[in-house]
Design a protein around this motif. Structure first.
Motif, PDB file in Angstrom:
ATOM      1  N   GLY A  17      35.251 -44.650  41.393  1.00 25.46           N
ATOM      2  CA  GLY A  17      33.824 -44.933  41.466  1.00 25.46           C
ATOM      3  C   GLY A  17      33.035 -44.315  40.332  1.00 25.46           C
ATOM      4  O   GLY A  17      31.855 -44.609  40.169  1.00 25.46           O
ATOM      5  N   GLN A  18      33.680 -43.422  39.546  1.00 26.14           N
ATOM      6  CA  GLN A  18      32.974 -42.769  38.442  1.00 26.14           C
ATOM      7  C   GLN A  18      33.650 -43.028  37.093  1.00 26.14           C
ATOM      8  O   GLN A  18      33.492 -42.269  36.144  1.00 26.14           O
ATOM      9  CB  GLN A  18      32.890 -41.258  38.700  1.00 26.14           C
ATOM     10  CG  GLN A  18      32.142 -40.909  39.977  1.00 26.14           C
ATOM     11  CD  GLN A  18      31.958 -39.422  40.151  1.00 26.14           C
ATOM     12  OE1 GLN A  18      31.417 -38.737  39.278  1.00 26.14           O
ATOM     13  NE2 GLN A  18      32.420 -38.905  41.284  1.00 26.14           N
ATOM     14  N   GLU A  19      34.383 -44.136  37.026  1.00 24.43           N
ATOM     15  CA  GLU A  19      35.088 -44.466  35.792  1.00 24.43           C
ATOM     16  C   GLU A  19      34.140 -44.702  34.621  1.00 24.43           C
ATOM     17  O   GLU A  19      34.504 -44.472  33.462  1.00 24.43           O
ATOM     18  CB  GLU A  19      35.958 -45.718  36.005  1.00 24.43           C
ATOM     19  CG  GLU A  19      37.088 -45.540  36.997  1.00 24.43           C
ATOM     20  CD  GLU A  19      36.664 -45.803  38.437  1.00 24.43           C
ATOM     21  OE1 GLU A  19      37.523 -45.777  39.324  1.00 24.43           O
ATOM     22  OE2 GLU A  19      35.441 -46.051  38.675  1.00 24.43           O
ATOM     23  N   LEU A  20      32.922 -45.159  34.893  1.00 24.14           N
ATOM     24  CA  LEU A  20      31.967 -45.458  33.827  1.00 24.14           C
ATOM     25  C   LEU A  20      30.984 -44.316  33.587  1.00 24.14           C
ATOM     26  O   LEU A  20      30.007 -44.478  32.877  1.00 24.14           O
ATOM     27  CB  LEU A  20      31.205 -46.747  34.152  1.00 24.14           C
ATOM     28  CG  LEU A  20      32.064 -48.004  34.304  1.00 24.14           C
ATOM     29  CD1 LEU A  20      31.194 -49.238  34.485  1.00 24.14           C
ATOM     30  CD2 LEU A  20      32.967 -48.183  33.087  1.00 24.14           C
ATOM     31  N   THR A  21      31.250 -43.176  34.175  1.00 22.70           N
ATOM     32  CA  THR A  21      30.427 -41.980  33.939  1.00 22.70           C
ATOM     33  C   THR A  21      31.243 -41.006  33.104  1.00 22.70           C
ATOM     34  O   THR A  21      32.171 -40.364  33.594  1.00 22.70           O
ATOM     35  CB  THR A  21      30.007 -41.324  35.266  1.00 22.70           C
ATOM     36  OG1 THR A  21      29.305 -42.283  36.061  1.00 22.70           O
ATOM     37  CG2 THR A  21      29.108 -40.117  35.011  1.00 22.70           C
ATOM     38  N   ARG A  22      30.926 -40.927  31.834  1.00 24.60           N
ATOM     39  CA  ARG A  22      31.726 -40.142  30.888  1.00 24.60           C
ATOM     40  C   ARG A  22      31.848 -38.684  31.309  1.00 24.60           C
ATOM     41  O   ARG A  22      32.917 -38.078  31.206  1.00 24.60           O
ATOM     42  CB  ARG A  22      31.099 -40.245  29.489  1.00 24.60           C
ATOM     43  CG  ARG A  22      31.782 -39.423  28.405  1.00 24.60           C
ATOM     44  CD  ARG A  22      33.211 -39.908  28.160  1.00 24.60           C
ATOM     45  NE  ARG A  22      33.860 -39.130  27.117  1.00 24.60           N
ATOM     46  CZ  ARG A  22      34.438 -37.956  27.310  1.00 24.60           C
ATOM     47  NH1 ARG A  22      34.441 -37.400  28.501  1.00 24.60           N
ATOM     48  NH2 ARG A  22      35.033 -37.325  26.300  1.00 24.60           N
ATOM     49  N   SER A  23      30.796 -38.101  31.818  1.00 23.12           N
ATOM     50  CA  SER A  23      30.828 -36.683  32.189  1.00 23.12           C
ATOM     51  C   SER A  23      31.654 -36.423  33.437  1.00 23.12           C
ATOM     52  O   SER A  23      31.974 -35.270  33.750  1.00 23.12           O
ATOM     53  CB  SER A  23      29.397 -36.171  32.408  1.00 23.12           C
ATOM     54  OG  SER A  23      28.767 -36.899  33.458  1.00 23.12           O
ATOM     55  N   ALA A  24      32.017 -37.491  34.162  1.00 20.57           N
ATOM     56  CA  ALA A  24      32.770 -37.317  35.401  1.00 20.57           C
ATOM     57  C   ALA A  24      34.275 -37.273  35.169  1.00 20.57           C
ATOM     58  O   ALA A  24      35.035 -36.975  36.104  1.00 20.57           O
ATOM     59  CB  ALA A  24      32.436 -38.445  36.383  1.00 20.57           C
ATOM     60  N   TRP A  25      34.716 -37.559  33.939  1.00 19.68           N
ATOM     61  CA  TRP A  25      36.151 -37.522  33.696  1.00 19.68           C
ATOM     62  C   TRP A  25      36.700 -36.130  34.004  1.00 19.68           C
ATOM     63  O   TRP A  25      36.184 -35.117  33.524  1.00 19.68           O
ATOM     64  CB  TRP A  25      36.449 -37.857  32.239  1.00 19.68           C
ATOM     65  CG  TRP A  25      36.194 -39.285  31.856  1.00 19.68           C
ATOM     66  CD1 TRP A  25      35.744 -40.293  32.652  1.00 19.68           C
ATOM     67  CD2 TRP A  25      36.375 -39.848  30.549  1.00 19.68           C
ATOM     68  NE1 TRP A  25      35.631 -41.457  31.945  1.00 19.68           N
ATOM     69  CE2 TRP A  25      36.016 -41.219  30.641  1.00 19.68           C
ATOM     70  CE3 TRP A  25      36.797 -39.353  29.320  1.00 19.68           C
ATOM     71  CZ2 TRP A  25      36.076 -42.079  29.557  1.00 19.68           C
ATOM     72  CZ3 TRP A  25      36.859 -40.203  28.231  1.00 19.68           C
ATOM     73  CH2 TRP A  25      36.498 -41.560  28.349  1.00 19.68           C
ATOM     74  N   GLN A  26      37.774 -36.092  34.776  1.00 21.54           N
ATOM     75  CA  GLN A  26      38.402 -34.816  35.101  1.00 21.54           C
ATOM     76  C   GLN A  26      39.280 -34.334  33.950  1.00 21.54           C
ATOM     77  O   GLN A  26      39.399 -33.130  33.695  1.00 21.54           O
ATOM     78  CB  GLN A  26      39.254 -34.967  36.374  1.00 21.54           C
ATOM     79  CG  GLN A  26      39.767 -33.653  36.936  1.00 21.54           C
ATOM     80  CD  GLN A  26      38.643 -32.804  37.491  1.00 21.54           C
ATOM     81  OE1 GLN A  26      37.790 -33.286  38.217  1.00 21.54           O
ATOM     82  NE2 GLN A  26      38.617 -31.527  37.135  1.00 21.54           N
TER      83      GLN A  26
END
Length: 341
Positions: A91-100
């Motif tokens: 669900g956060q693939e398009l949020t760059r800052s969410a990459w683990q």
């Protein structure tokens, strides 16, 4: 209910989100995900059917857009200057800052915007904290993103990902199917139908039906290998089996009398019979060869439990008279006997 052994893994468009690089502040509109199934290959370039397959955290696996060509390229938009593989919460693939976690990924050649098969191995996402996903488990996505501005922002288009479920502690993961089955992949539809017996309490009859006055007249004789030979058809007749409950099967035999012309006789073994099943599930018996026929032999049979109904039968006839036979017209009778197995 549709079932599929190969699943389609496609990028899914999400709402626009702020894009922030690690330690930087910059934003642009959410990129356009590129639709297309993702196929998984092992380290030897062998396609792996993903449905139900359990991958280890350190498996050397890659994703491609082709089920037949691992080297089929991914295409980034014209403004892309670099690309990265990533591990992100679903669900956060398009949020760059969410990459683990993430790792740089290069283009195929200088000036090209094409990318080859990218690594899906979580352990190879060397930047960030990939171990969190292994320890905690849960829903994650392994993906590839076309980027610009040194990875700070997404390019206009070009994001692909594979949703996975990770087992806490071991890091083992399985792919989560998304969308429709891949075109050409196996799919099944469960069907259900109820039947009732033809007769709820008793079987129907088993009967042999030969046309009234049936007569087989063989054609004009001709010399074949120096012997008088004539051929013809026995004529169609039927066996009707309505025993839908027991399905016992049946056997049909034929017997032939000697051929007679006044006081002259020709042995019945001179009539060759080749049984024919015109329609139905019965099996025809082996042919009797003229000159060595037994005179009484199997004609056809229906095996127990085989489909019942009407069977149409016929036979090819060949009559060969010995050299010393008196010329004339000879008559005989063929008897058919039907019996239940």
């Amino acid at each position: 209910m549709l079932k599929s052994n190969f699943a389609r893994f496609a990028a899914v468009g999400l709402a626009a989100a702020a894009l922030v690089s690690l330690g930087a502040t910059a934003a642009n509109a959410a990129p356009v995900p590129t639709e297309g199934p993702l196929y998984v290959y092992d380290g030897n370039g062998i396609l792996i059917p993903t449905a139900g397959h359990v991958f280890d955290w350190n498996d050397n696996i890659s994703a491609s857009l082709s089920a037949t060509d691992m080297a089929a390229p991914f295409h980034c938009s014209a403004d892309a200057t670099d690309s990265y593989t990533f591990l992100a919460p679903q669900g956060q693939e398009l949020t760059r800052s969410a990459w683990q976690a993430y790792a740089p990924n290069g283009f195929t050649a200088e000036g090209s915007k094409d990318l080859l098969a990218f690594t899906l191995s979580p352990y190879q996402q060397t930047n960030g904290t990939q171990g969190v996903a292994k320890v905690n488990g849960g829903k994650w996505s392994l993906g590839l993103a076309c980027t610009k501005d040194n990875g700070v922002n997404y390019a206009s288009s070009g994001v692909w990902w594979l949703p996975v479920t990770v087992e806490a502690g071991t890091g083992k993961f399985t792919a989560d199917p998304v969308g429709d089955p891949v075109v050409g992949s196996p799919a099944t539809i469960d069907l259900e139908a109820t039947t009732v017996p033809v007769a709820p309490d008793v079987d129907g009859p088993l009967s042999l039906n030969v046309p009234v006055g049936a007569k087989a007249t063989l054609g004009a004789a001709a010399l074949v290998n120096g012997l008088s030979t004539s051929t013809g058809k026995l004529g169609e007749f039927t066996v009707t089996d309505e025993r839908a409950l027991s399905k016992k099967g049946w056997t049909l035999t034929s017997s032939v009398a000697d051929f007679v012309n006044g006081t002259n006789t020709i042995d019945k073994k001179q009539l060759g019979i080749k049984p024919i099943v015109v329609s139905g599930t019965a099996v025809a018996a082996a042919a009797q060869v003229a000159g060595s026929a037994t005179g009484s032999a199997p004609f056809a049979e229906l095996a127990p439990l085989a489909a019942v109904g009407t069977t149409k039968l016929n036979a090819d006839l060949t009559f060969v008279a010995p050299k010393d036979s008196v010329v004339g017209t000879y008559t005989s009778k063929l008897t058919l006997t039907l019996a239940s197995k």
